[in-house]
Design a protein around this motif. Sequence first.
Motif, PDB file in Angstrom:
ATOM      1  N   PHE A  25       0.841  -1.196   0.000  1.00 53.76           N
ATOM      2  CA  PHE A  25       0.000   0.000   0.000  1.00 53.76           C
ATOM      3  C   PHE A  25       0.880   1.252   0.000  1.00 53.76           C
ATOM      4  O   PHE A  25       1.789   1.359   0.840  1.00 53.76           O
ATOM      5  CB  PHE A  25      -0.886   0.068   1.253  1.00 53.76           C
ATOM      6  CG  PHE A  25      -1.749  -1.133   1.483  1.00 53.76           C
ATOM      7  CD1 PHE A  25      -3.000  -1.217   0.903  1.00 53.76           C
ATOM      8  CD2 PHE A  25      -1.333  -2.170   2.298  1.00 53.76           C
ATOM      9  CE1 PHE A  25      -3.822  -2.311   1.140  1.00 53.76           C
ATOM     10  CE2 PHE A  25      -2.130  -3.265   2.533  1.00 53.76           C
ATOM     11  CZ  PHE A  25      -3.384  -3.332   1.952  1.00 53.76           C
ATOM     12  N   PRO A  26       0.619   2.210  -0.863  1.00 54.53           N
ATOM     13  CA  PRO A  26       1.202   3.539  -0.655  1.00 54.53           C
ATOM     14  C   PRO A  26       0.620   4.141   0.624  1.00 54.53           C
ATOM     15  O   PRO A  26      -0.531   3.885   0.982  1.00 54.53           O
ATOM     16  CB  PRO A  26       0.760   4.330  -1.895  1.00 54.53           C
ATOM     17  CG  PRO A  26       0.389   3.287  -2.893  1.00 54.53           C
ATOM     18  CD  PRO A  26      -0.101   2.110  -2.128  1.00 54.53           C
ATOM     19  N   VAL A  27       1.409   4.942   1.318  1.00 50.56           N
ATOM     20  CA  VAL A  27       0.975   5.501   2.591  1.00 50.56           C
ATOM     21  C   VAL A  27      -0.296   6.324   2.432  1.00 50.56           C
ATOM     22  O   VAL A  27      -1.180   6.317   3.290  1.00 50.56           O
ATOM     23  CB  VAL A  27       2.104   6.351   3.209  1.00 50.56           C
ATOM     24  CG1 VAL A  27       1.625   7.041   4.482  1.00 50.56           C
ATOM     25  CG2 VAL A  27       3.309   5.487   3.509  1.00 50.56           C
ATOM     26  N   GLU A  28      -0.428   7.023   1.280  1.00 51.04           N
ATOM     27  CA  GLU A  28      -1.575   7.903   1.076  1.00 51.04           C
ATOM     28  C   GLU A  28      -2.895   7.141   1.006  1.00 51.04           C
ATOM     29  O   GLU A  28      -3.941   7.657   1.404  1.00 51.04           O
ATOM     30  CB  GLU A  28      -1.400   8.742  -0.205  1.00 51.04           C
ATOM     31  CG  GLU A  28      -0.170   9.641  -0.203  1.00 51.04           C
ATOM     32  CD  GLU A  28       1.086   8.883  -0.605  1.00 51.04           C
ATOM     33  OE1 GLU A  28       0.945   7.707  -1.049  1.00 51.04           O
ATOM     34  OE2 GLU A  28       2.200   9.428  -0.459  1.00 51.04           O
ATOM     35  N   SER A  29      -2.886   5.936   0.499  1.00 51.12           N
ATOM     36  CA  SER A  29      -4.133   5.187   0.291  1.00 51.12           C
ATOM     37  C   SER A  29      -4.291   4.003   1.228  1.00 51.12           C
ATOM     38  O   SER A  29      -5.251   3.244   1.108  1.00 51.12           O
ATOM     39  CB  SER A  29      -4.200   4.687  -1.160  1.00 51.12           C
ATOM     40  OG  SER A  29      -3.089   3.837  -1.448  1.00 51.12           O
ATOM     41  N   LEU A 331       0.911  -4.223   9.651  1.00 48.09           N
ATOM     42  CA  LEU A 331       1.663  -4.100   8.408  1.00 48.09           C
ATOM     43  C   LEU A 331       3.073  -3.597   8.696  1.00 48.09           C
ATOM     44  O   LEU A 331       3.347  -3.001   9.731  1.00 48.09           O
ATOM     45  CB  LEU A 331       0.950  -3.150   7.445  1.00 48.09           C
ATOM     46  CG  LEU A 331      -0.548  -3.420   7.212  1.00 48.09           C
ATOM     47  CD1 LEU A 331      -1.097  -2.448   6.182  1.00 48.09           C
ATOM     48  CD2 LEU A 331      -0.784  -4.856   6.769  1.00 48.09           C
ATOM     49  N   ASN A 332       3.955  -3.787   7.722  1.00 44.70           N
ATOM     50  CA  ASN A 332       5.346  -3.374   7.832  1.00 44.70           C
ATOM     51  C   ASN A 332       5.634  -2.220   6.888  1.00 44.70           C
ATOM     52  O   ASN A 332       5.113  -2.175   5.766  1.00 44.70           O
ATOM     53  CB  ASN A 332       6.278  -4.534   7.466  1.00 44.70           C
ATOM     54  CG  ASN A 332       6.870  -5.181   8.702  1.00 44.70           C
ATOM     55  OD1 ASN A 332       6.855  -4.606   9.782  1.00 44.70           O
ATOM     56  ND2 ASN A 332       7.404  -6.382   8.541  1.00 44.70           N
ATOM     57  N   LYS A 337      10.163   3.758   3.584  1.00 41.26           N
ATOM     58  CA  LYS A 337       9.173   4.359   4.474  1.00 41.26           C
ATOM     59  C   LYS A 337       8.047   5.060   3.706  1.00 41.26           C
ATOM     60  O   LYS A 337       7.387   5.944   4.228  1.00 41.26           O
ATOM     61  CB  LYS A 337       9.838   5.370   5.426  1.00 41.26           C
ATOM     62  CG  LYS A 337      10.869   4.790   6.356  1.00 41.26           C
ATOM     63  CD  LYS A 337      10.236   3.837   7.358  1.00 41.26           C
ATOM     64  CE  LYS A 337      11.282   3.287   8.325  1.00 41.26           C
ATOM     65  NZ  LYS A 337      10.701   2.338   9.298  1.00 41.26           N
ATOM     66  N   LYS A 338       7.826   4.647   2.481  1.00 46.90           N
ATOM     67  CA  LYS A 338       6.760   5.253   1.682  1.00 46.90           C
ATOM     68  C   LYS A 338       5.624   4.278   1.395  1.00 46.90           C
ATOM     69  O   LYS A 338       4.590   4.665   0.866  1.00 46.90           O
ATOM     70  CB  LYS A 338       7.325   5.773   0.353  1.00 46.90           C
ATOM     71  CG  LYS A 338       8.300   6.921   0.507  1.00 46.90           C
ATOM     72  CD  LYS A 338       8.788   7.412  -0.849  1.00 46.90           C
ATOM     73  CE  LYS A 338       9.760   8.579  -0.691  1.00 46.90           C
ATOM     74  NZ  LYS A 338      10.257   9.062  -2.010  1.00 46.90           N
TER      75      LYS A 338
END
Length: 818
Positions: A25-29, A331-332, A337-338
Motif C-alpha cells: 500500500f502507498p501511505v496515502e491510500s 503491516l510493515n 518508508k513510503k
Amino acid sequence: MEFIDRLPSMDLMRSEKMSFVQLIFPVESAHRAVSYLGEIGLLQFKDLNDSKSPFQRTFVNQVKRCGEMSRKLRFFKDQISKAGLASSAHPGMQPDIELEDLEIRLSEHETELIEMNANSEKLRQTYNELLEFKMVLHKAGEFLITVPNHSTAQERELDENVFLKDDYVENASLLEEQMHPGPAMQPSLRFISGIISKSKVLRFERMLFRATRGNMLFNQATAEEYVADPISGETVEKTVFVVFFSGEQAKNKILKICEAFSANCYPVPEDITKQRHITQEVSARLSELETTLDAGTRHRDKALTEIGFYLRKWTIMVRKEKAVYDTLNMLNFDVTKKCLVGEGWCPTFAKPQIQDALQRATIDSNTQVGIIFHMMDTMESPPTYFKTNNFTSAYQEIVDAYGFARYQEANPAVYTVITFPFLFAVMFGDWGHGLCLLIGALILIAQERKLASQKLGSFLEMAFGGRYVLLLMSIFSIYCGLIYNEFFSVPFHIFGQSAYRCRDTQCSEARTIGLIKYRDPYPFGLDPSWRGSRSELPFLNSLKMKMSILFGVTQMNLGILMSYFNARFFGSSIDVRYQFIPQMIFLNSLFGYLALLIVIKWCTGSQADLYHVMIYMFLSPTDDLGDNQLFPGQRPLQIVLLLLAFVAVPWMLFPKPFILKKLHSERFQGRTYGMLGTSEMDLEVEPDSARQHHEDFNFSEVFVHQMIHSIEFVLGAVSNTASYLRLWALSLAHSELSTVFYEKVLLLAWGYDNPAIRLVGLLLFVFATASVLLGMETLSALLHALRLHWVEFQNKFYYGDGYKFRPFAFSTLADEEE
C-alpha cells in the motif's frame, strides 16, 4: 472410482480454497484501502509485527485516540442510562463527519456534561443539607419543648463551632447572623442536634453512652423524607437526634463521635420564634433550589438526548477507525518508508472483489501509485473457511466446538445436519413432545428478524442460535414418535386397526396371559395394543437395543468411509491400503456381521440367541450352532470373518510405518553427499525456505503413533458400538417418565370428581412435562447426541486441528466493546 472423481464438489464438504497474498500500500491510500477491505470482510491479515509490543507500533497514537473516544462514548452511554433516557436504535441522519472533528465534538460534550454534573452535585448537596436542616428544626423543636428551661436560650445554643460545615455557613446568611451567642462559661445543660443514617443509630447511641459514661440524654425520631445521595442517586433513610449533655469535655467527645459516624450537626435555637423564622427561610431556599435543579435536569436531559440520537453512529465510526488502525499496525513499512507491506489469506474466489476494492481505494485517494496485489507461496497451513447461512451455521458451530477442520478436510457438518437431529429424536421420540418443540422452533423462526436485533438472555440466545437445529429435531421427534406410537406416552390408532386383540372381552388378562394376533401387522410404527401388555417392555427393549446397534454400525461405517474420501482427496494411497481397508474389514467382520444377524432375525422371525452366537464365535468358532443357526453356511462364514478380524490388526499396525520409512530414505538418499563442500550454504539457508521446514524422520515416533492409533481403533470399535446403546437407554427412560407423569399424575387426578383436584393434577402434569420432559430430557438427549457425533463418529476421520479463517471485517465487530 473415476465416477466418484467426476462428481461435482459438494457445498460445505471441503473448506474454500485459500490463497496467500501480499499487498503493498502507498501511505496515502493505506487507510482507505484497509477500510474498503473491512467492508467486504474477505481478507485475513497476518501480523508482521508480532515481535513488537503494542506501544512500539507505528499507529499507536491513533489507536490511543480511538480508545479515548471510545471511553467518552461509554461515558455518554452511562450518563444516558443513569438519566433513564433511551439512545436512538436508528442512527441520526447526520452528514459524514471527520474523525478529528468528531474528537473535538466529543471533548466539548464531555466537558459540558462534567461541568453540569459538578454543578448538579453541588446544588443537590446544598439541597440535601437544607432539607436535613429543615427536618432537624422540626423534630428537635419538639424535643426542646418538653425539656425544662434551666438556662436562657442563648446559653443553651451552640456556638458556631458546633456546626461543622463551614461552606454551608457561608451560604446561610440568616443563620450566620443569629447563631453567634456570647460565651457562657458557667456549667449548664446543653445539647447538640443533627441527623444520621438510620442504619448507624444503634451503634451511634452506644458509642455516645460509653464516651460520656451515661451522662447524656439521647432522643431520636425518624425523618419524614428520604435524602438522595448526590453522587450515586440512592435514597437513604435518616434519623434526627438530639443529645443533651453538660460540660465542654463531653461536647468535644460528642462532636468527634458525630464526625466519625458521618452525622451532620445543625444548630437549633430553643426560641420558638427563631425556629419558625429560620424554618421559613430554609423552606424558601429549598423551593428556589428545586426550581434550579429541575431546570438543570431538563437542560442536561436535552443535551443527553441530542448525544443519544447520534451515539450509535459515532460508536460504530470509532470502532471501525480503531479496527483499521489495529490492522495497519500489523503491516510493515518498506525500506523507503513510503509503502506499507501486508500479507494475509483470502478465499480464492474473493480475489476479484479484493482487487476491485483496492482499485476503488486508489481512485478515491487521488494517488498516482496503485496498490500492488499478488500471490505468494508459503509453507504455512491455510486457515479453514466454510461459507454458511442461517440454516447451516448452527450445525457448523456444533462441529467447530469439537475442533476446527484441517484445511480442505472433509467436513462432518454435511452429515451432522441430518444425523444429529435424527439421533436426538431416537432418544426423544414422542410426537406430542415433538409438536411442542416444533411450535417453539416456528415461533423463533417467525420472530427471526425481531430477535436478531435484540439483546437476549443466555438461554434464549442459545435457543435462538439453534432454531433450525430445533426445527429438525422436532420434525424427527414427531417421526420417531409416530414410529413408537407415543403421544405424551398414549398410543393412538392413527394408521388403522390393531393386529392384536385380547383373549377375553374385558382385556383383564392382557397383562398376564397376553394378546392374540388375528390380522395383518399394523401398517406403520408400533402396534398400539403393545401398550399395557405383559410383552411391552421386553419387546420395546429388544427393538430399541437392536435398532441402536444398527444405527451405530451404520454411522461408524460412514465415518470410516469419510476417511477414504479424505485419503483420496489428499492423494494418500498408503492411508487407503493400510488404514481404510483394514478398518472396514475389522469393524464389519465383527459388528457389521452382528448388524446382519439382527436384520436376518427380524426378516425370518428366528428365535436364535444373538448373544450366544457372538460369544461363541470367539470361544468356540468350530462348534455346531444348533438352534442359533440363522442361515446355511453361517459357521464357516464366522470362521472367515474371525480370521479377517485378526489379520486386520497387524495390517493396520505394521506396514504403514515401514513404508513411510522406506519412502523417506528414498526421497532423501544422497543428501549427505550430493552437495559436497556446501556446509556454509546449509548454515546460511534462508529462514523461510522450504529446506528449513524439513524435519528428520523419527521411525520410533511414527511407529508408536501408529500403534496407539491401531489399539485405539480396535478397542474403540467395541466401546463405540456399546456407546450407541445410549439411544435405547434414553429412549426407554423418556418413555417411562412420560408414562409415569401421565398415569400417576393426570389419570390419578382425573379419577376424582372434584374439579379443583383435576385442575391441580392438570397443572402438575403440564409443569412436569414442560420442566422435566421438554427441559431436562431435551438437554440430556442433546448432550448424548453431541457425544455420539464428537467421539463415535468424528474420531474415525476428523482431525480437527486446523484454525478458523478470521477475516478483517466490520460486520464482526462486537455490539459492545469489551
